[in-house]
Structure formats: structure tokens, C-alpha cells
Design a protein around this motif. Sequence first.
Motif, PDB file in Angstrom:
ATOM      1  N   GLY A  22     -32.092 -22.717  36.828  1.00 16.52           N
ATOM      2  CA  GLY A  22     -33.365 -23.415  36.512  1.00 16.52           C
ATOM      3  C   GLY A  22     -34.479 -21.965  37.023  1.00 16.52           C
ATOM      4  N   TRP A  23     -34.794 -21.785  38.327  1.00 17.92           N
ATOM      5  CA  TRP A  23     -35.450 -20.145  38.343  1.00 17.92           C
ATOM      6  C   TRP A  23     -35.629 -18.968  37.225  1.00 17.92           C
ATOM      7  N   ARG A  24     -34.037 -18.629  36.802  1.00 23.38           N
ATOM      8  CA  ARG A  24     -34.168 -18.145  36.022  1.00 23.38           C
ATOM      9  C   ARG A  24     -34.872 -17.620  34.662  1.00 23.38           C
ATOM     10  N   SER A  25     -34.970 -19.368  34.680  1.00 26.39           N
ATOM     11  CA  SER A  25     -35.393 -19.602  33.369  1.00 26.39           C
ATOM     12  C   SER A  25     -37.060 -19.322  33.125  1.00 26.39           C
ATOM     13  N   ALA A  26     -37.231 -21.002  33.949  1.00 24.52           N
ATOM     14  CA  ALA A  26     -38.864 -21.096  34.031  1.00 24.52           C
ATOM     15  C   ALA A  26     -39.726 -19.974  34.456  1.00 24.52           C
ATOM     16  N   TYR A  27     -39.158 -19.095  35.503  1.00 26.41           N
ATOM     17  CA  TYR A  27     -39.892 -17.747  36.213  1.00 26.41           C
ATOM     18  C   TYR A  27     -39.399 -16.249  35.663  1.00 26.41           C
ATOM     19  N   ALA A  28     -38.827 -16.175  34.415  1.00 28.05           N
ATOM     20  CA  ALA A  28     -38.713 -14.788  33.748  1.00 28.05           C
ATOM     21  C   ALA A  28     -40.192 -14.411  33.410  1.00 28.05           C
ATOM     22  N   GLY A  29     -40.604 -13.139  33.918  1.00 28.11           N
ATOM     23  CA  GLY A  29     -41.529 -12.881  33.071  1.00 28.11           C
ATOM     24  C   GLY A  29     -42.937 -13.427  34.481  1.00 28.11           C
ATOM     25  N   ILE A  30     -42.442 -13.666  35.209  1.00 28.21           N
ATOM     26  CA  ILE A  30     -43.300 -14.456  36.774  1.00 28.21           C
ATOM     27  C   ILE A  30     -43.745 -13.998  37.316  1.00 28.21           C
ATOM     28  N   VAL A  31     -41.965 -14.421  38.046  1.00 24.88           N
ATOM     29  CA  VAL A  31     -41.393 -13.344  39.376  1.00 24.88           C
ATOM     30  C   VAL A  31     -40.750 -12.915  39.146  1.00 24.88           C
ATOM     31  N   PRO A  32     -40.318 -10.944  40.088  1.00 23.22           N
ATOM     32  CA  PRO A  32     -39.709 -10.442  39.722  1.00 23.22           C
ATOM     33  C   PRO A  32     -38.360 -10.657  39.440  1.00 23.22           C
ATOM     34  N   ARG A  33     -37.559  -9.663  38.160  1.00 18.72           N
ATOM     35  CA  ARG A  33     -36.669 -10.495  37.499  1.00 18.72           C
ATOM     36  C   ARG A  33     -35.048  -9.251  39.031  1.00 18.72           C
ATOM     37  N   THR A  34     -35.852  -8.633  39.551  1.00 19.36           N
ATOM     38  CA  THR A  34     -35.003  -8.232  40.795  1.00 19.36           C
ATOM     39  C   THR A  34     -34.856  -8.999  41.606  1.00 19.36           C
ATOM     40  N   TRP A  35     -35.554 -10.553  42.086  1.00 19.19           N
ATOM     41  CA  TRP A  35     -35.385 -11.382  43.235  1.00 19.19           C
ATOM     42  C   TRP A  35     -34.948 -12.415  41.956  1.00 19.19           C
ATOM     43  N   LEU A  36     -34.921 -12.408  41.077  1.00 18.56           N
ATOM     44  CA  LEU A  36     -34.050 -13.228  40.738  1.00 18.56           C
ATOM     45  C   LEU A  36     -32.756 -13.396  39.994  1.00 18.56           C
ATOM     46  N   ASP A  37     -32.730 -12.057  39.997  1.00 18.92           N
ATOM     47  CA  ASP A  37     -31.206 -10.986  39.888  1.00 18.92           C
ATOM     48  C   ASP A  37     -30.198 -11.221  41.586  1.00 18.92           C
ATOM     49  N   ARG A  38     -30.960 -11.559  42.330  1.00 18.10           N
ATOM     50  CA  ARG A  38     -30.180 -11.710  43.812  1.00 18.10           C
ATOM     51  C   ARG A  38     -30.077 -12.793  44.309  1.00 18.10           C
ATOM     52  N   MET A  39     -30.750 -14.332  43.197  1.00 19.50           N
ATOM     53  CA  MET A  39     -29.901 -15.112  43.739  1.00 19.50           C
ATOM     54  C   MET A  39     -28.494 -15.960  43.563  1.00 19.50           C
ATOM     55  N   THR A  40     -27.879 -16.909  43.638  1.00 18.41           N
ATOM     56  CA  THR A  40     -26.066 -16.803  43.219  1.00 18.41           C
ATOM     57  C   THR A  40     -26.238 -18.665  43.854  1.00 18.41           C
ATOM     58  N   VAL A  41     -25.419 -18.706  42.939  1.00 14.43           N
ATOM     59  CA  VAL A  41     -25.055 -20.242  42.903  1.00 14.43           C
ATOM     60  C   VAL A  41     -24.365 -20.150  44.954  1.00 14.43           C
ATOM     61  N   ALA A  42     -22.885 -19.929  44.785  1.00 13.08           N
ATOM     62  CA  ALA A  42     -22.668 -19.448  45.978  1.00 13.08           C
ATOM     63  C   ALA A  42     -23.650 -20.077  47.602  1.00 13.08           C
ATOM     64  N   GLU A  43     -24.903 -18.852  47.665  1.00 13.54           N
ATOM     65  CA  GLU A  43     -25.796 -19.094  47.794  1.00 13.54           C
ATOM     66  C   GLU A  43     -26.284 -20.228  48.334  1.00 13.54           C
ATOM     67  N   ASP A  44     -27.001 -20.738  46.897  1.00 18.81           N
ATOM     68  CA  ASP A  44     -27.787 -21.084  46.892  1.00 18.81           C
ATOM     69  C   ASP A  44     -26.634 -23.004  47.227  1.00 18.81           C
ATOM     70  N   ALA A  45     -25.813 -23.065  46.731  1.00 20.43           N
ATOM     71  CA  ALA A  45     -24.932 -24.224  47.393  1.00 20.43           C
ATOM     72  C   ALA A  45     -24.918 -24.172  48.959  1.00 20.43           C
ATOM     73  N   LEU A  46     -24.756 -23.098  49.383  1.00 20.07           N
ATOM     74  CA  LEU A  46     -25.128 -23.193  51.684  1.00 20.07           C
ATOM     75  C   LEU A  46     -26.069 -23.524  51.591  1.00 20.07           C
ATOM     76  N   ARG A  47     -26.540 -23.391  50.703  1.00 22.82           N
ATOM     77  CA  ARG A  47     -28.358 -23.509  51.587  1.00 22.82           C
ATOM     78  C   ARG A  47     -28.236 -25.014  51.001  1.00 22.82           C
ATOM     79  N   GLN A  48     -27.810 -26.163  50.195  1.00 19.28           N
ATOM     80  CA  GLN A  48     -28.230 -27.431  50.133  1.00 19.28           C
ATOM     81  C   GLN A  48     -27.099 -27.957  50.621  1.00 19.28           C
ATOM     82  N   ARG A  49     -25.532 -27.791  50.947  1.00 21.75           N
ATOM     83  CA  ARG A  49     -25.092 -28.302  51.815  1.00 21.75           C
ATOM     84  C   ARG A  49     -26.073 -27.931  53.478  1.00 21.75           C
TER      85      ARG A  49
END
Length: 174
Positions: A22-49
Motif C-alpha cells: 500500500g505504501w509503495r503504491s499510494a506514495y509512489a512519486g510522493i515519498v522518496p523511492r529510497t524510503w519506500l525501497d527500504r520497507m520490508t514485509v518482515a520488519e513490518d510484520a515484527l512491528r505489527q506483532r
Amino acid sequence: MVGIREMTESDADAVAGVRVDGWRSAYAGIVPRTWLDRMTVAEDALRQRTRLAEPGRAATDLVATDPDGAVVGWTCFGPVGAAGAPGPDWAELYTLYVRPDLIGHGVGRALLDEAHTRAGAAGFAGMLLWVLADNHRARRFYDRAGYAPDGAVQNDTYDDVVLDELRYRRTLAR
């Protein structure tokens, strides 16, 4: 048809996938690509848990599921954070994400409607949210859902790029 239920710890991986995509789709062209590229599902899943395991957590997490039970959307709301509110009985919609290929199919609206219903039943008079000023698709979505900007602005910084967020609000039926 979309089902809505409370999120469980076993949903963390699926929710993280929806959020990162969702971030990569919604914020493409808004949030820097470098930020979006650093996001990982594994890190986010840990944050969710970790977030779900917090004692005394006041937030409500809801997931939308497809007919096969797969998570296709997620929202989270609760008491207003540090940004302040028009009154003590206001909630904040912290997040709402839908699998990008399902945007426009009613998943986000179903999640938002259920969040409104539950927040109203919990005694909240209204709901606030913050949306990036340049996220025009999301702003149209919230406009159609009865939200309106209230004039408050804050900013977030992503890789040295400062982006404005607008506060939207609407009252809730109780």
C-alpha cells in the motif's frame, strides 16, 4: 464480498504485506523511492506483532478478508494521539490500507464504515485522520466518506524530504 473482523497475531504477515504494498503504491512519486525501497514485509510484520502484544493497548485493528479468508485490507483506530482533538471524545484513524489491486472495489469503504460503527459504539463523537497533502486519491476517498480538512497541518520527513499532512475530521453517529 468482503468480511471484516478484528486482527489477530496470525494476521501480522498478511497485514504487513498489505501495508508495504500500500505504501509503495499510494506514495509512489510522493515519498522518496529510497524510503519506500527500504520497507520490508518482515520488519513490518515484527512491528505489527510487537504492537499487538503491547499491554493495555487502546487501539482497535480490523482486517478485511476476501471470500477465501485472505487479508486484503487493514485499518487501525483509537484515542487521538499527540496531535490534539476538537474534544475529549474523539478518535483517530491511525491507518487504512487496501491491497493495491483492490482499490476502488469497496474494501476501504467497508473497513472505514466498520471503524466508524465501532468508534461510535465506543462513545467517540468524531474521528480525525492525517493524510499527505499530495495524496489526492486518499483525499478524494475521505471527502466522499464525509471527512473535511479542518485547517490543521503537520509535516513528516522522509529521507530529508518534508511532506505536509492535512488533518481531516468528521462526526460519528452514536
